[in-house]
Design a protein around this motif. Structure first.
Motif, PDB file in Angstrom:
ATOM      1  N   LEU A 489      28.773  -8.035   3.041  1.00 52.94           N
ATOM      2  CA  LEU A 489      27.360  -8.122   3.403  1.00 52.94           C
ATOM      3  C   LEU A 489      27.022  -9.505   3.949  1.00 52.94           C
ATOM      4  CD1 LEU A 489      24.591  -6.547   3.202  1.00 52.94           C
ATOM      5  CD2 LEU A 489      24.254  -7.802   1.052  1.00 52.94           C
ATOM      6  N   ALA A 490      27.531 -10.565   3.287  1.00 51.06           N
ATOM      7  CA  ALA A 490      27.229 -11.930   3.713  1.00 51.06           C
ATOM      8  C   ALA A 490      27.798 -12.219   5.098  1.00 51.06           C
ATOM      9  CB  ALA A 490      27.781 -12.910   2.685  1.00 51.06           C
ATOM     10  N   ILE A 491      29.016 -11.778   5.352  1.00 51.83           N
ATOM     11  CA  ILE A 491      29.659 -12.066   6.640  1.00 51.83           C
ATOM     12  C   ILE A 491      29.064 -11.216   7.756  1.00 51.83           C
ATOM     13  CG2 ILE A 491      31.857 -11.886   7.887  1.00 51.83           C
ATOM     14  CD1 ILE A 491      33.208 -12.751   5.251  1.00 51.83           C
ATOM     15  N   GLU A 492      28.716  -9.969   7.456  1.00 56.87           N
ATOM     16  CA  GLU A 492      28.134  -9.108   8.490  1.00 56.87           C
ATOM     17  C   GLU A 492      26.825  -9.686   9.013  1.00 56.87           C
ATOM     18  OE1 GLU A 492      26.483  -4.521   9.126  1.00 56.87           O
ATOM     19  OE2 GLU A 492      27.362  -5.124   7.201  1.00 56.87           O
ATOM     20  N   TYR A 493      26.020 -10.258   8.099  1.00 55.15           N
ATOM     21  CA  TYR A 493      24.699 -10.753   8.504  1.00 55.15           C
ATOM     22  C   TYR A 493      24.660 -12.270   8.635  1.00 55.15           C
ATOM     23  CZ  TYR A 493      23.279  -5.967   7.681  1.00 55.15           C
ATOM     24  OH  TYR A 493      23.176  -4.583   7.746  1.00 55.15           O
ATOM     25  N   GLU A 494      25.788 -12.861   8.976  1.00 57.38           N
ATOM     26  CA  GLU A 494      25.904 -14.247   9.431  1.00 57.38           C
ATOM     27  C   GLU A 494      25.462 -15.269   8.398  1.00 57.38           C
ATOM     28  OE1 GLU A 494      24.526 -14.924  13.473  1.00 57.38           O
ATOM     29  OE2 GLU A 494      24.511 -12.785  13.836  1.00 57.38           O
ATOM     30  N   MET A 495      25.818 -15.051   7.140  1.00 60.10           N
ATOM     31  CA  MET A 495      25.585 -16.062   6.123  1.00 60.10           C
ATOM     32  C   MET A 495      26.726 -17.091   6.166  1.00 60.10           C
ATOM     33  SD  MET A 495      22.767 -15.101   4.528  1.00 60.10           S
ATOM     34  CE  MET A 495      22.161 -14.636   6.145  1.00 60.10           C
ATOM     35  N   ASN A 496      26.420 -18.343   5.842  1.00 54.45           N
ATOM     36  CA  ASN A 496      27.424 -19.408   5.805  1.00 54.45           C
ATOM     37  C   ASN A 496      28.142 -19.394   4.460  1.00 54.45           C
ATOM     38  OD1 ASN A 496      26.625 -20.416   8.399  1.00 54.45           O
ATOM     39  ND2 ASN A 496      24.856 -21.367   7.402  1.00 54.45           N
ATOM     40  N   VAL A 497      29.484 -19.383   4.508  1.00 53.43           N
ATOM     41  CA  VAL A 497      30.286 -19.269   3.294  1.00 53.43           C
ATOM     42  C   VAL A 497      31.309 -20.406   3.261  1.00 53.43           C
ATOM     43  CG1 VAL A 497      31.838 -17.810   1.941  1.00 53.43           C
ATOM     44  CG2 VAL A 497      30.009 -16.763   3.299  1.00 53.43           C
ATOM     45  N   ILE A 498      31.351 -21.110   2.127  1.00 60.68           N
ATOM     46  CA  ILE A 498      32.365 -22.137   1.887  1.00 60.68           C
ATOM     47  C   ILE A 498      33.290 -21.628   0.791  1.00 60.68           C
ATOM     48  CG2 ILE A 498      32.824 -24.504   1.145  1.00 60.68           C
ATOM     49  CD1 ILE A 498      31.480 -24.393   3.822  1.00 60.68           C
ATOM     50  N   ILE A 499      34.609 -21.622   1.071  1.00 60.04           N
ATOM     51  CA  ILE A 499      35.599 -21.191   0.080  1.00 60.04           C
ATOM     52  C   ILE A 499      36.320 -22.428  -0.430  1.00 60.04           C
ATOM     53  CG2 ILE A 499      37.651 -19.788  -0.340  1.00 60.04           C
ATOM     54  CD1 ILE A 499      36.748 -17.976   1.955  1.00 60.04           C
ATOM     55  N   SER A 500      36.213 -22.680  -1.717  1.00 57.64           N
ATOM     56  CA  SER A 500      36.839 -23.864  -2.320  1.00 57.64           C
ATOM     57  C   SER A 500      37.856 -23.448  -3.372  1.00 57.64           C
ATOM     58  CB  SER A 500      35.774 -24.790  -2.924  1.00 57.64           C
ATOM     59  OG  SER A 500      34.979 -24.080  -3.854  1.00 57.64           O
ATOM     60  N   GLY A 501      38.661 -24.390  -3.783  1.00 58.21           N
ATOM     61  CA  GLY A 501      39.704 -24.105  -4.776  1.00 58.21           C
ATOM     62  C   GLY A 501      40.771 -25.177  -4.750  1.00 58.21           C
ATOM     63  N   GLY A 502      41.713 -25.094  -5.694  1.00 58.98           N
ATOM     64  CA  GLY A 502      42.801 -26.061  -5.767  1.00 58.98           C
ATOM     65  C   GLY A 502      43.908 -25.744  -4.773  1.00 58.98           C
ATOM     66  N   THR A 503      44.967 -26.553  -4.819  1.00 55.29           N
ATOM     67  CA  THR A 503      46.108 -26.357  -3.927  1.00 55.29           C
ATOM     68  C   THR A 503      46.802 -25.031  -4.238  1.00 55.29           C
ATOM     69  OG1 THR A 503      46.431 -28.737  -3.819  1.00 55.29           O
ATOM     70  CG2 THR A 503      48.285 -27.359  -3.169  1.00 55.29           C
ATOM     71  N   ALA A 504      47.105 -24.265  -3.183  1.00 51.32           N
ATOM     72  CA  ALA A 504      47.812 -22.982  -3.294  1.00 51.32           C
ATOM     73  C   ALA A 504      47.070 -21.991  -4.181  1.00 51.32           C
ATOM     74  CB  ALA A 504      49.229 -23.193  -3.809  1.00 51.32           C
ATOM     75  N   SER A 505      45.731 -22.097  -4.194  1.00 50.27           N
ATOM     76  CA  SER A 505      44.944 -21.154  -5.000  1.00 50.27           C
ATOM     77  C   SER A 505      44.572 -19.895  -4.225  1.00 50.27           C
ATOM     78  CB  SER A 505      43.672 -21.839  -5.516  1.00 50.27           C
ATOM     79  OG  SER A 505      42.889 -22.304  -4.433  1.00 50.27           O
ATOM     80  N   GLY A 506      44.787 -19.881  -2.911  1.00 45.43           N
ATOM     81  CA  GLY A 506      44.509 -18.693  -2.110  1.00 45.43           C
ATOM     82  C   GLY A 506      43.252 -18.799  -1.270  1.00 45.43           C
ATOM     83  N   LYS A 507      42.816 -20.014  -0.931  1.00 49.30           N
ATOM     84  CA  LYS A 507      41.595 -20.215  -0.129  1.00 49.30           C
ATOM     85  C   LYS A 507      41.740 -19.595   1.259  1.00 49.30           C
ATOM     86  CE  LYS A 507      41.793 -24.672  -0.363  1.00 49.30           C
ATOM     87  NZ  LYS A 507      43.043 -24.782  -1.157  1.00 49.30           N
ATOM     88  N   THR A 508      42.840 -19.961   1.936  1.00 45.98           N
ATOM     89  CA  THR A 508      43.046 -19.457   3.304  1.00 45.98           C
ATOM     90  C   THR A 508      43.294 -17.955   3.305  1.00 45.98           C
ATOM     91  OG1 THR A 508      44.013 -21.599   3.874  1.00 45.98           O
ATOM     92  CG2 THR A 508      44.375 -19.793   5.411  1.00 45.98           C
ATOM     93  N   VAL A 509      43.960 -17.442   2.259  1.00 48.72           N
ATOM     94  CA  VAL A 509      44.217 -15.999   2.160  1.00 48.72           C
ATOM     95  C   VAL A 509      42.898 -15.232   2.083  1.00 48.72           C
ATOM     96  CG1 VAL A 509      45.184 -14.191   0.686  1.00 48.72           C
ATOM     97  CG2 VAL A 509      46.494 -16.272   1.133  1.00 48.72           C
ATOM     98  N   LEU A 510      41.987 -15.697   1.240  1.00 52.81           N
ATOM     99  CA  LEU A 510      40.692 -15.021   1.114  1.00 52.81           C
ATOM    100  C   LEU A 510      39.886 -15.150   2.405  1.00 52.81           C
ATOM    101  CD1 LEU A 510      38.681 -13.511  -0.685  1.00 52.81           C
ATOM    102  CD2 LEU A 510      37.788 -15.745  -1.407  1.00 52.81           C
ATOM    103  N   LEU A 511      39.909 -16.331   3.012  1.00 50.83           N
ATOM    104  CA  LEU A 511      39.189 -16.529   4.276  1.00 50.83           C
ATOM    105  C   LEU A 511      39.705 -15.573   5.335  1.00 50.83           C
ATOM    106  CD1 LEU A 511      37.193 -18.242   5.971  1.00 50.83           C
ATOM    107  CD2 LEU A 511      39.116 -19.774   6.482  1.00 50.83           C
TER     108      LEU A 511
END
Length: 754
Positions: A489-511
């Motif tokens: 829902l957030a991405i469809e309607y152009e909401m800004n999303v920041i994905i944070s986390g530690g090293t090798a926690s899966g940030k880029t995978v989720l993005l």
């Protein structure tokens, strides 16, 4: 009277010897032939008396000056040994060939003088001029008694025995001279060929890390090269084999006892390798079993490699472009197969495929490491140094040690240079750090010695051939249906999303998993240091990658440069790989405030820490700008269990100059589930303001999305392209998609474009 006659006859003999000696020397020096005919016995004795052996000198003259040849007119015995002699004009010009020094050397070697006679070695000055030759004869003529005549005859007999061996030595000398001339001609030809192929060799050196050798005839490999070899030769062969292995990538064949907990086969370019994960009391090991290639077959492959380099031409642009690279591989495979079939007509198809695959790995890849790169179960490959075996990180078993060793540090440097050249970069002692990517998209980092005091190191972080999708993340409990629908829902309607986390926690995978939720009619621009994102084909996507400066410090393209430039490309969505600097963060937040939808990653372990990192150096963003962030998703990696989860989903509330996080969902370690933590204070309000939907309509939209996701899970639609086709149909014709879902018409949904 008889005694006097005998004495007189002995003097006459000596005089005859002296006269014949002078005539022979004059004939050699002046190139003249005497018309005088002597008896066969006298001539033999004359030649024995001449210790310098003029016939050998004639042979040298014959070899040095290849003139018109005539037969020797005299001794029949000599005709068997010296069949031809040259006719030399102006022999005075070539007198250096038969210099007195050479006459002396040959005379010294000819025989050991008798103790009763005066040795020639004690009188080297006698051979320095033409007059001293007479002195040599007069020295011998002083001995006029019969006893000394008998010793001379004994010397003649010993000289006859030695003639054969001396003449054989002369023949060997002539053969050596001829071989030297032949080798000189061959070297001259090779130099001319090298000049012609210089440009090709230079190009191949850049592309493949090696220069082509001149083509030569290649012998077919022997099936059993160690049969019928003497023991000494076998020992030498083993020694050479051992030395050869120390300079290349080797696979240790030592037996590792234990339980096989996993086994599978990897195929690449026709070659295959068996993989086994073996566990015992000591630990777990990653074993690669590759068919061993014999020395003879390796020699054949080397020759074929040189021929391939010579007959094919490849530009650097073709090597960089993945599509062109695939066509190059195909062309090389076809040419390699033809050459192998030509040299070994009876080769089996399976063996041919393996040899072709091995050639492709060595020429267009990085050797046996290609098997590891093509293993879908691995995430990272680490070449620590030449002293240690390669380490890999398995998705299921963690860090494992392999049985692959790189024996030479130069080989690691060569691999680093090949990777660097293919992305337009370089790694040297002056710039010993490299951050690049392979043609397959895998991220590579290399560090050279002495920056790494252990040796040269390469780390390959694999780019997933089949990347994780949101369906995979739901199945492995990284997220659930409710949070996935919220992100959709957030991405469809152009909401800004920041994905944070530690090293090798899966940030880029989720993005990457959330990007297929973007509508297909919107322009997407991604900015990364190294290309890691993979989006479906239906999206309107322009990926941009930064570039490091060259050796002169020129040509760099930073993330800030790309971020500023992307705003001039009319983007609807901007994806930033990672925020690291204040300037990048300021441009990104400026883009948010100017109406662009932004998605980025950040290193932080919680929502509160995300705010702290944003408002403090090095990012140092004013707190009042943080209200542009609509959702903050925090990723977490459980180091004990080796699992990745969404830890928190929060929104950021700003009051004056302060900002705080409001956590909507959090992960419960006890139940391993995401649970609601608090109500939204502004996210759904922002959705309603941008879409004019009521709270009831928003909930209805969320339930619809959960239904579609659940249907895809049930029908195992998890691949990126299949998920992309479903999302595309959703945005193009939502009612048609829902109709086909109600009928479970999977075939239509996945093939409607055809």
């Amino acid at each position: 009277m008889n005694l006097k006659k005998n004495k007189k006859s002995s003097k006459e003999k000596i005089k005859e010897k002296r006269d014949l000696f002078e005539e022979t020397v004059n004939r050699i020096i002046n190139g003249k032939r005497t018309k005088k005919k002597e008896k066969h016995k006298i001539q033999v004795k004359k030649k024995k008396a001449i210790k310098a052996k003029p016939e050998k000198i004639k042979k040298l003259i014959h070899h040095r000056f290849n003139k018109k040849i005539i037969k020797h007119p005299k001794n029949k015995d000599n005709q068997a040994k010296i069949k031809h002699l040259p006719v030399i004009k102006n022999a005075q010009k070539h007198i250096h060939i038969v210099s007195p020094k050479k006459l002396q050397d040959r005379a010294i070697k000819s025989e050991e003088p008798d103790k009763k006679t005066k040795p020639l070695e004690k009188h080297p000055e006698l051979l320095e001029s033409k007059d001293t030759l007479h002195n040599l004869v007069t020295l011998q003529s002083e001995t006029t008694n019969e006893d000394k005549d008998e010793t001379a005859e004994k010397e003649d007999k010993t000289a006859e025995k030695e003639n054969g061996s001396k003449e054989e030595q002369d023949d060997q000398e002539e053969a050596e001279v001829k071989n030297e001339e032949r080798n000189a001609e061959i070297e001259q030809i090779e130099k001319e060929e090298n000049k012609e192929s210089h440009s090709l060799a230079k190009t191949m050196q850049k592309l493949f890390g090696r220069t082509p050798k001149p083509q030569s005839s290649v012998k077919q490999p022997v099936v059993n090269p160690k049969e019928n070899i003497p023991a000494a030769d076998k020992a030498n062969e083993k020694k050479e084999d051992k030395e050869l292995q120390t300079t290349q990538v080797t696979v240790t064949q030592e037996k590792f006892d234990g339980e096989t907990i996993d086994a599978y086969t990897i195929k690449i370019d026709g070659a295959s390798a068996d993989i086994k994960i073996i566990k015992n009391e000591i630990g777990t090991k990653y074993i690669v079993n590759i068919p061993k290639i014999s020395i003879a077959t390796s020699a054949l492959l080397n020759d074929i490699r040189e021929e391939l380099i010579a007959i094919t031409s490849v530009s650097m642009q073709e090597l960089i472009d993945p599509k062109a690279f695939a066509s190059i591989k195909k062309k090389f495979k076809e040419e390699a197969a033809k050459l192998i079939e030509k040299k070994i007509p009876t080769i089996k198809e399976e063996t041919e495929s393996f040899l072709v695959g091995t050639l492709m790995q060595e020429m267009l890849g990085i050797g046996k490491i290609e098997y590891l790169i093509n293993d879908p179960n691995l995430e990272e490959i680490v070449i620590v140094s030449a002293k240690e075996p390669i380490k890999v990180y398995s998705k299921k078993y963690g860090w494992l040690e392999t049985n692959i060793n790189i024996r030479d540090e130069e080989k690691i440097i060569n691999y680093s240079n090949i990777i660097a050249r293919r992305v337009g970069r370089q790694i040297t002692v002056l710039s010993p750090l490299l951050d690049a990517h392979l043609v397959t998209g895998d991220r590579v980092n290399a560090v050279l010695y002495p920056i790494n005091t252990k040796g040269n190191t390469i780390v390959i972080r694999k780019f997933a051939r089949d990347p994780y999708t949101i369906i995979d993340l739901i199945n492995n409990k990284t997220c659930d249906l409710e949070t996935s629908a919220l992100l959709w829902l957030a991405i469809e309607y152009e909401m800004n999303v920041i994905i944070s986390g530690g090293t090798a926690s899966g940030k880029t995978v989720l993005l990457n998993a959330c990007m297929p939720f973007i509508p297909p009619n919107q322009r997407i621009i991604s900015i990364e240091d190294t290309k890691e994102l993979a989006l479906p084909e239906f999206l309107y996507w322009t990926p941009l990658v930064t570039r490091l400066p060259n050796a002169e410090g020129k040509g760099s393209v930073s993330m800030l440069d790309l971020l500023i430039n992307s705003l001039r490309m009319r983007p609807d969505r901007i994806i930033l790989g990672e925020m690291r600097k204040h300037e990048e963060a300021m441009v990104l937040f400026e883009a948010m405030h100017t109406g662009h939808s932004v998605y980025a990653t950040l290193h932080a372990d919680s929502a509160a820490e995300t705010i702290s990192r944003l408002v403090h150096p090095p990012l140092d963003i004013p707190a009042n700008l943080l209200q542009a962030i609509h959702l903050n998703v925090v990723m977490f990696r459980d180091r004990r269990r080796g699992i990745r989860r969404i830890l928190q989903i929060a929104e950021i509330e700003v009051e004056g100059e302060t900002a705080k996080a409001n956590t909507l969902y959090r992960w419960s370690p006890e139940s391993d589930k995401l649970v609601k933590h608090s109500k939204s204070s502004r996210f759904f309000e922002e959705i309603s303001r941008h879409t004019s939907m009521t709270e009831e309509e928003i909930n209805k939209e969320l339930n619809l999305k959960k239904k579609i996701l659940s249907w895809m899970i049930d029908h195992k639609i998890r691949k990126l392209e299949d998920l992309g086709k479903t999302m595309n149909l959703y945005y193009q014709n939502k009612d048609l998609l829902l109709k086909k879902i109600s009928k479970n018409d999977t075939n239509f949904i996945l093939n409607y474009e055809k």
